[in-house]
Design an enzyme around this catalytic site. Structure first.
Site, mmCIF file in Angstrom:
data_model
loop_
_atom_site.group_PDB
_atom_site.id
_atom_site.type_symbol
_atom_site.label_atom_id
_atom_site.label_comp_id
_atom_site.label_asym_id
_atom_site.label_seq_id
_atom_site.Cartn_x
_atom_site.Cartn_y
_atom_site.Cartn_z
ATOM 1 N N LYS A 1 17.270 4.060 1.930
ATOM 2 C CA LYS A 1 18.083 3.828 3.135
ATOM 3 C C LYS A 1 19.304 3.017 2.721
ATOM 4 O O LYS A 1 19.390 1.823 2.994
ATOM 5 C CB LYS A 1 17.296 3.039 4.184
ATOM 6 C CG LYS A 1 16.240 3.771 4.917
ATOM 7 C CD LYS A 1 15.701 2.852 6.031
ATOM 8 C CE LYS A 1 14.491 3.428 6.687
ATOM 9 N NZ LYS A 1 13.989 2.509 7.745
ATOM 10 N N LYS B 1 0.814 -1.186 0.000
ATOM 11 C CA LYS B 1 0.000 0.000 0.000
ATOM 12 C C LYS B 1 0.861 1.253 0.000
ATOM 13 O O LYS B 1 0.397 2.340 -0.289
ATOM 14 C CB LYS B 1 -0.913 0.027 1.209
ATOM 15 C CG LYS B 1 -1.806 -1.182 1.340
ATOM 16 C CD LYS B 1 -2.602 -1.137 2.632
ATOM 17 C CE LYS B 1 -3.332 -2.457 2.823
ATOM 18 N NZ LYS B 1 -3.883 -2.564 4.163
ATOM 19 N N ASP C 1 4.192 3.348 7.024
ATOM 20 C CA ASP C 1 3.275 3.165 8.136
ATOM 21 C C ASP C 1 3.914 2.438 9.317
ATOM 22 O O ASP C 1 4.993 1.883 9.213
ATOM 23 C CB ASP C 1 2.067 2.341 7.671
ATOM 24 C CG ASP C 1 2.418 0.883 7.475
ATOM 25 O OD1 ASP C 1 1.812 0.033 8.160
ATOM 26 O OD2 ASP C 1 3.294 0.572 6.643
ATOM 27 N N GLU D 1 8.584 3.130 -6.204
ATOM 28 C CA GLU D 1 8.709 2.626 -4.833
ATOM 29 C C GLU D 1 8.693 3.774 -3.834
ATOM 30 O O GLU D 1 9.217 4.848 -4.115
ATOM 31 C CB GLU D 1 10.026 1.846 -4.747
ATOM 32 C CG GLU D 1 10.291 1.138 -3.464
ATOM 33 C CD GLU D 1 9.384 -0.040 -3.193
ATOM 34 O OE1 GLU D 1 8.167 0.176 -3.080
ATOM 35 O OE2 GLU D 1 9.885 -1.160 -3.065
ATOM 36 N N ASP D 2 8.100 3.534 -2.669
ATOM 37 C CA ASP D 2 8.104 4.554 -1.623
ATOM 38 C C ASP D 2 9.460 4.595 -0.925
ATOM 39 O O ASP D 2 10.005 5.669 -0.674
ATOM 40 C CB ASP D 2 6.971 4.342 -0.613
ATOM 41 C CG ASP D 2 6.954 2.956 0.017
ATOM 42 O OD1 ASP D 2 7.629 2.041 -0.488
ATOM 43 O OD2 ASP D 2 6.232 2.773 1.020
ATOM 44 N N ARG E 1 0.089 6.432 7.235
ATOM 45 C CA ARG E 1 0.361 6.466 5.781
ATOM 46 C C ARG E 1 -0.078 7.797 5.173
ATOM 47 O O ARG E 1 0.476 8.247 4.191
ATOM 48 C CB ARG E 1 -0.387 5.348 5.059
ATOM 49 C CG ARG E 1 0.153 3.965 5.283
ATOM 50 C CD ARG E 1 -0.553 2.982 4.334
ATOM 51 N NE ARG E 1 -0.334 1.609 4.699
ATOM 52 C CZ ARG E 1 0.736 0.903 4.379
ATOM 53 N NH1 ARG E 1 1.710 1.457 3.700
ATOM 54 N NH2 ARG E 1 0.843 -0.358 4.735
ATOM 55 N N ASP F 1 14.495 -0.152 1.668
ATOM 56 C CA ASP F 1 15.023 -0.386 3.007
ATOM 57 C C ASP F 1 16.118 -1.450 2.881
ATOM 58 O O ASP F 1 17.217 -1.148 2.445
ATOM 59 C CB ASP F 1 13.875 -0.811 3.930
ATOM 60 C CG ASP F 1 14.207 -0.696 5.403
ATOM 61 O OD1 ASP F 1 15.390 -0.826 5.768
ATOM 62 O OD2 ASP F 1 13.285 -0.499 6.208
#
Length: 187
Positions: free
Chosen positions: A135, A47, A163, A103-104, A169, A107
């Site tokens: 990151k 999401k 989130d 992509e948000d 979010r 990581d």
């Protein structure tokens, strides 16, 4: 501001400004490929991708088609299990198509690496990655975004799609979560 938010690190204005710049770079890349009116397939992973993908779409100038997938590697945990699972796949074939993963955050990179390999097995013309946040120091695999808006430190972040237990979010900025408070927080 919610008591679990320690500090805002990226304002909405800064995110919007940088997204515009990067969307222009992505647009120019595909224009240089002379793909004509062929739509680029933008793929977002639900999401978290939703706010950034919407922002990116407003600034992307080429013909595109949007698709979404649901990949699970977290469950209800705050750390990735390291074992991605596709819960909702693409509804279209991607062979001989240009794929742009929107992509948000990158990581550990494990899920993204898994998905890039999954797409490549389907013989697209290209697979590229744009991410809002990266990151770099948290990567566990060798993966690089083709375009990124911001490098961020290895902290627990929320907002703009990110989130904690499906909350925050909708924040229009990116903020650091106070993990000490989170450890004993009662929702």
């Amino acid at each position: 501001m919610h008591p679990l938010i320690k500090e805002v690190i990226l304002s909405k204005e800064k995110i919007d400004e940088r997204t515009k710049i990067v969307a222009k770079q992505v647009t120019e890349h595909y224009r240089s490929q002379k793909i004509g009116d062929e739509p680029i397939v933008l793929v977002g992973f639900l999401k978290g991708c939703v706010p950034f993908m919407g922002n990116f779409l407003e600034n992307f100038e080429l013909n595109c088609q949007t698709e979404y997938m649901l990949i699970s590697s977290y469950g209800s945990n705050i750390k990735s299990s390291g074992k991605p699972e596709i819960l909702l796949d693409l509804r279209i074939p991607i062979e001989n198509r240009h794929i742009l993963i929107v992509e948000d955050i990158i990581d550990t990179g494990i899920t993204l690496d898994f998905m890039v390999n999954y797409f490549r097995m389907q013989n697209p013309k290209s697979v590229k990655i744009i991410t809002m946040l990266d990151k770099v120091t948290a990567h566990k695999v060798d993966i690089k975004a083709d375009w990124k808006c911001f490098d961020v430190e290895d902290q627990f972040l929320v907002g703009m799609g990110l989130d904690v237990n499906e909350r925050f979010r909708n924040l229009p900025y990116v903020a650091v979560v106070d993990v000490e408070k989170l450890a004993t927080w009662k929702w």
